[in-house]
Design an enzyme around this catalytic site. Sequence first.
Site, PDB file in Angstrom:
ATOM      1  N   GLU A 104       0.837  -1.204   0.000  1.00 17.02           N
ATOM      2  CA  GLU A 104       0.000   0.000   0.000  1.00 17.02           C
ATOM      3  C   GLU A 104       0.872   1.254   0.000  1.00 17.02           C
ATOM      4  O   GLU A 104       1.993   1.239   0.502  1.00 17.02           O
ATOM      5  CB  GLU A 104      -0.873   0.021   1.261  1.00 17.02           C
ATOM      6  CG  GLU A 104      -2.278  -0.535   1.064  1.00 17.02           C
ATOM      7  CD  GLU A 104      -3.217   0.426   0.335  1.00 17.02           C
ATOM      8  OE1 GLU A 104      -2.721   1.325  -0.385  1.00 17.02           O
ATOM      9  OE2 GLU A 104      -4.430   0.287   0.492  1.00 17.02           O
ATOM     10  N   ASP A 105       0.334   2.328  -0.513  1.00 18.82           N
ATOM     11  CA  ASP A 105       1.030   3.608  -0.444  1.00 18.82           C
ATOM     12  C   ASP A 105       0.883   4.203   0.956  1.00 18.82           C
ATOM     13  O   ASP A 105       1.849   4.670   1.550  1.00 18.82           O
ATOM     14  CB  ASP A 105       0.509   4.591  -1.507  1.00 18.82           C
ATOM     15  CG  ASP A 105      -1.017   4.702  -1.541  1.00 18.82           C
ATOM     16  OD1 ASP A 105      -1.717   4.016  -0.750  1.00 18.82           O
ATOM     17  OD2 ASP A 105      -1.520   5.480  -2.376  1.00 18.82           O
ATOM     18  N   ASP A 108      -4.371   5.194   6.280  1.00 20.97           N
ATOM     19  CA  ASP A 108      -4.934   6.414   6.858  1.00 20.97           C
ATOM     20  C   ASP A 108      -5.971   6.017   7.909  1.00 20.97           C
ATOM     21  O   ASP A 108      -5.603   5.667   9.028  1.00 20.97           O
ATOM     22  CB  ASP A 108      -5.507   7.249   5.701  1.00 20.97           C
ATOM     23  CG  ASP A 108      -6.019   8.616   6.114  1.00 20.97           C
ATOM     24  OD1 ASP A 108      -5.554   9.146   7.131  1.00 20.97           O
ATOM     25  OD2 ASP A 108      -6.894   9.158   5.417  1.00 20.97           O
ATOM     26  N   PHE A 157      -2.263  15.820   4.536  1.00 22.97           N
ATOM     27  CA  PHE A 157      -2.543  15.186   3.256  1.00 22.97           C
ATOM     28  C   PHE A 157      -1.270  15.235   2.422  1.00 22.97           C
ATOM     29  O   PHE A 157      -0.656  16.282   2.275  1.00 22.97           O
ATOM     30  CB  PHE A 157      -3.700  15.879   2.521  1.00 22.97           C
ATOM     31  CG  PHE A 157      -4.208  15.045   1.387  1.00 22.97           C
ATOM     32  CD1 PHE A 157      -5.105  14.003   1.616  1.00 22.97           C
ATOM     33  CD2 PHE A 157      -3.762  15.265   0.087  1.00 22.97           C
ATOM     34  CE1 PHE A 157      -5.551  13.193   0.578  1.00 22.97           C
ATOM     35  CE2 PHE A 157      -4.205  14.456  -0.961  1.00 22.97           C
ATOM     36  CZ  PHE A 157      -5.101  13.421  -0.716  1.00 22.97           C
ATOM     37  N   ARG A 170       1.370  12.721  -8.874  1.00 20.43           N
ATOM     38  CA  ARG A 170       1.922  11.367  -8.716  1.00 20.43           C
ATOM     39  C   ARG A 170       3.379  11.278  -9.142  1.00 20.43           C
ATOM     40  O   ARG A 170       4.140  10.477  -8.640  1.00 20.43           O
ATOM     41  CB  ARG A 170       1.144  10.361  -9.572  1.00 20.43           C
ATOM     42  CG  ARG A 170      -0.252  10.077  -9.101  1.00 20.43           C
ATOM     43  CD  ARG A 170      -0.764   8.827  -9.823  1.00 20.43           C
ATOM     44  NE  ARG A 170      -2.210   8.744  -9.817  1.00 20.43           N
ATOM     45  CZ  ARG A 170      -2.932   8.230  -8.823  1.00 20.43           C
ATOM     46  NH1 ARG A 170      -2.331   7.778  -7.753  1.00 20.43           N
ATOM     47  NH2 ARG A 170      -4.249   8.178  -8.905  1.00 20.43           N
TER      48      ARG A 170
HETATM   49  P1  IMP Z   1      -7.890   4.654   4.388  1.00 19.16           P
HETATM   50  O1  IMP Z   1      -8.948   3.737   3.905  1.00 19.16           O
HETATM   51  O2  IMP Z   1      -8.467   5.855   5.079  1.00 19.16           O
HETATM   52  O3  IMP Z   1      -6.815   3.972   5.206  1.00 19.16           O
HETATM   53  O4  IMP Z   1      -7.214   5.296   3.128  1.00 19.16           O
HETATM   54  C1  IMP Z   1      -6.342   4.606   2.356  1.00 19.16           C
HETATM   55  C2  IMP Z   1      -6.279   5.203   0.976  1.00 19.16           C
HETATM   56  O5  IMP Z   1      -6.695   6.566   0.933  1.00 19.16           O
HETATM   57  C3  IMP Z   1      -4.860   5.197   0.505  1.00 19.16           C
HETATM   58  O6  IMP Z   1      -4.537   3.978  -0.118  1.00 19.16           O
HETATM   59  C4  IMP Z   1      -4.829   6.376  -0.419  1.00 19.16           C
HETATM   60  O7  IMP Z   1      -5.245   5.979  -1.702  1.00 19.16           O
HETATM   61  C5  IMP Z   1      -5.826   7.345   0.146  1.00 19.16           C
HETATM   62  N1  IMP Z   1      -5.174   8.353   1.001  1.00 19.16           N
HETATM   63  C6  IMP Z   1      -5.231   8.464   2.339  1.00 19.16           C
HETATM   64  N2  IMP Z   1      -4.516   9.501   2.790  1.00 19.16           N
HETATM   65  C7  IMP Z   1      -3.974  10.067   1.703  1.00 19.16           C
HETATM   66  C8  IMP Z   1      -3.089  11.183   1.516  1.00 19.16           C
HETATM   67  O8  IMP Z   1      -2.632  11.882   2.451  1.00 19.16           O
HETATM   68  N3  IMP Z   1      -2.736  11.449   0.239  1.00 19.16           N
HETATM   69  C9  IMP Z   1      -3.186  10.725  -0.821  1.00 19.16           C
HETATM   70  N4  IMP Z   1      -3.995   9.675  -0.694  1.00 19.16           N
HETATM   71  C10 IMP Z   1      -4.382   9.346   0.560  1.00 19.16           C
HETATM   72 MG    MG Z   2      -4.393   3.609  -2.082  1.00 18.54          MG
END
Ligand code: IMP
Ligand code: MG
Length: 184
Positions: A104-105, A108, A157, A170
Amino acid sequence: MPMAKASSESSLEVLLNASEIAARIRELGEEISTDYRGRTPHLVGVLKGAWVFMADLIRNLSIEVTVDFLGIQSYAAGATSSGEVKITKDLDVSIAGRDVLVVEDILDTGRTYLYLRGALSAHQPQSLKLVTLLDKTSRRAVPVKADYVGFQIPDVFVVGYGLDYNQQFRRLPEVWSLRRVGLA
Ligand code: IMP
Ligand code: MG
């Protein structure tokens, strides 16, 4: 190089530079290679954000791996986490009996991975682990934890190194924090 000001309404600041990212990915590569020694893990990259990280990570591994990709959309647009996950590209090959390492990148709220973990577990992998480049631990809304974390980052963010804001940024080699003026 991007401009310090992305537009009149937002500003960008470097959070992690390219050499810090490269150095940390070398360490992750060594750790993962040690942990999976003698096995051939199956890396599942989560599109689109994770592919830049995954490309660098596999070149720092000293074990054989196979790869696949899962396309998901967790944010329709902008930065608000809905918890709703839409699969836009399914896996190409079975993960049954495999040592799956999800790439994963960023973690969050954790909702995306919570969903993915359930969906992938249902296909009976031998093991299931997660490596994430970035972890915003303070934002976690559900109990999920990554097995390997590149960097813990604050509640900002971020964009660059594969991560986007509405498909922008990106290509940047660094991780930048994006502050939208007027949006807190
Ligand atoms: P989660 O479901 O809230 O854990 O979010 C995960 C996904 O939200 C990541 O795989 C990203 O694609 C996107 N995401 C969450 N935070 C960021 C951020 O700060 N920048 C860009 N994408 C984010
Ligand atoms: Mg993602």
